[in-house]
Design a protein around this motif. Structure first.
Motif, PDB file in Angstrom:
ATOM      1  N   ASN A  96      91.577-127.814 -48.866  1.00  0.00           N
ATOM      2  CA  ASN A  96      90.388-127.882 -49.714  1.00  0.00           C
ATOM      3  C   ASN A  96      90.153-129.337 -50.102  1.00  0.00           C
ATOM      4  OD1 ASN A  96      88.887-127.863 -52.457  1.00  0.00           O
ATOM      5  ND2 ASN A  96      88.619-125.786 -51.685  1.00  0.00           N
ATOM      6  N   TYR A 207      91.308-125.539 -55.654  1.00  0.00           N
ATOM      7  CA  TYR A 207      90.363-126.512 -55.107  1.00  0.00           C
ATOM      8  C   TYR A 207      90.690-127.891 -55.676  1.00  0.00           C
ATOM      9  CZ  TYR A 207      87.813-125.732 -59.540  1.00  0.00           C
ATOM     10  OH  TYR A 207      87.462-125.600 -60.866  1.00  0.00           O
ATOM     11  N   PRO A 215      82.606-127.375 -56.870  1.00  0.00           N
ATOM     12  CA  PRO A 215      83.840-126.830 -56.282  1.00  0.00           C
ATOM     13  C   PRO A 215      83.580-125.585 -55.438  1.00  0.00           C
ATOM     14  CG  PRO A 215      83.723-126.292 -58.614  1.00  0.00           C
ATOM     15  CD  PRO A 215      82.573-127.237 -58.329  1.00  0.00           C
ATOM     16  N   THR A 218      89.330-122.363 -52.357  1.00  0.00           N
ATOM     17  CA  THR A 218      90.031-121.827 -51.193  1.00  0.00           C
ATOM     18  C   THR A 218      90.947-120.700 -51.663  1.00  0.00           C
ATOM     19  OG1 THR A 218      89.945-123.909 -49.965  1.00  0.00           O
ATOM     20  CG2 THR A 218      91.676-122.350 -49.354  1.00  0.00           C
TER      21      THR A 218
END
Length: 223
Positions: A96, A207, A215, A218
């Motif tokens: 990320n 993230y 943002p 993930t």
């Protein structure tokens, strides 16, 4: 020998019944033929003037749309997930924004060691520890324990979200506070959470912390 002959009366002509009968038949036949022709023309005009086109059979085709099984399976998977699709699993290098985290193991326990001292979770609670390796592929250093380079949350099967404990820098084996992980390097990191005893962990979300970008978390599947 004498014969009595009656001469025809003057100005009288005999009737000609056969000629009149023939004329009537011809007239009737002509009238019938005209009626047939008129009926045919009328029918042709009503049908649009195309007899052959009307004679063509009409074919009806029924099309039934069947959804693709793959799409149904994907939708079912997303619906069963608390927060959406989960592209990563334990052991994967989840990325990320340049922060790469590989979860090696998930450990549940009643106590942890902080600064050399055992700390119990307490009644109705437990600790969940994610043992990870963090790689810094960003353009700046990371403080993994006393800052927010990696914003994260532990999610259970009821979609409840849990934050890490405050003393991550005191967990045995974790980097010290303000120990900066430089770009291109990796370090071991343990993310520790205190959750209800009956919580079933399902996902981990993280993230990279960046004030200038929206943002996009993930997700890692922990089941």
């Amino acid at each position: 020998m004498s014969q009595n002959v009656t001469p025809p009366m003057p100005g009288y002509e005999p009737e000609q019944p056969q000629k009149r009968h023939r004329t009537v038949l011809i007239a009737a036949a002509a009238s019938a033929a005209a009626a047939v022709i008129a009926a045919a023309v009328t029918a042709s005009l009503v049908r649009g003037g195309s007899i052959e086109a009307d004679a063509a059979p009409t074919v009806t085709v029924t099309v039934t749309a069947t959804p693709a099984p793959e799409a149904d399976a994907a939708e079912a998977e997303d619906a069963s997930s608390p927060t959406g699709p989960t592209p990563y699993r334990i052991g994967d290098k989840a990325d990320n924004g340049g922060a790469i985290v590989k979860i090696a193991k998930v450990v549940e326990s009643n106590s942890i060691t902080l600064a050399g001292t055992e700390k119990k979770a307490g009644d109705g609670a437990k600790y969940v520890t994610l043992k990870t390796v963090v790689t810094n592929e960003t353009k700046a250093s990371m403080d993994l324990t006393c800052s927010l380079p990696i914003v994260n949350a532990l999610i259970d099967d009821q979609a409840r979200r849990f934050d890490t404990i405050d003393e991550l820098d005191e967990v045995a084996g974790n980097p010290e506070c303000n120990a900066q992980l430089q770009p291109g390097f990796e370090d071991e990191m343990q993310f520790v959470y205190r959750v209800p005893k009956d919580a079933n962990v399902a996902q981990w979300e993280f993230y990279e912390y960046d004030l200038e970008a929206e943002p996009v978390p993930t997700l890692v599947d922990l089941t």
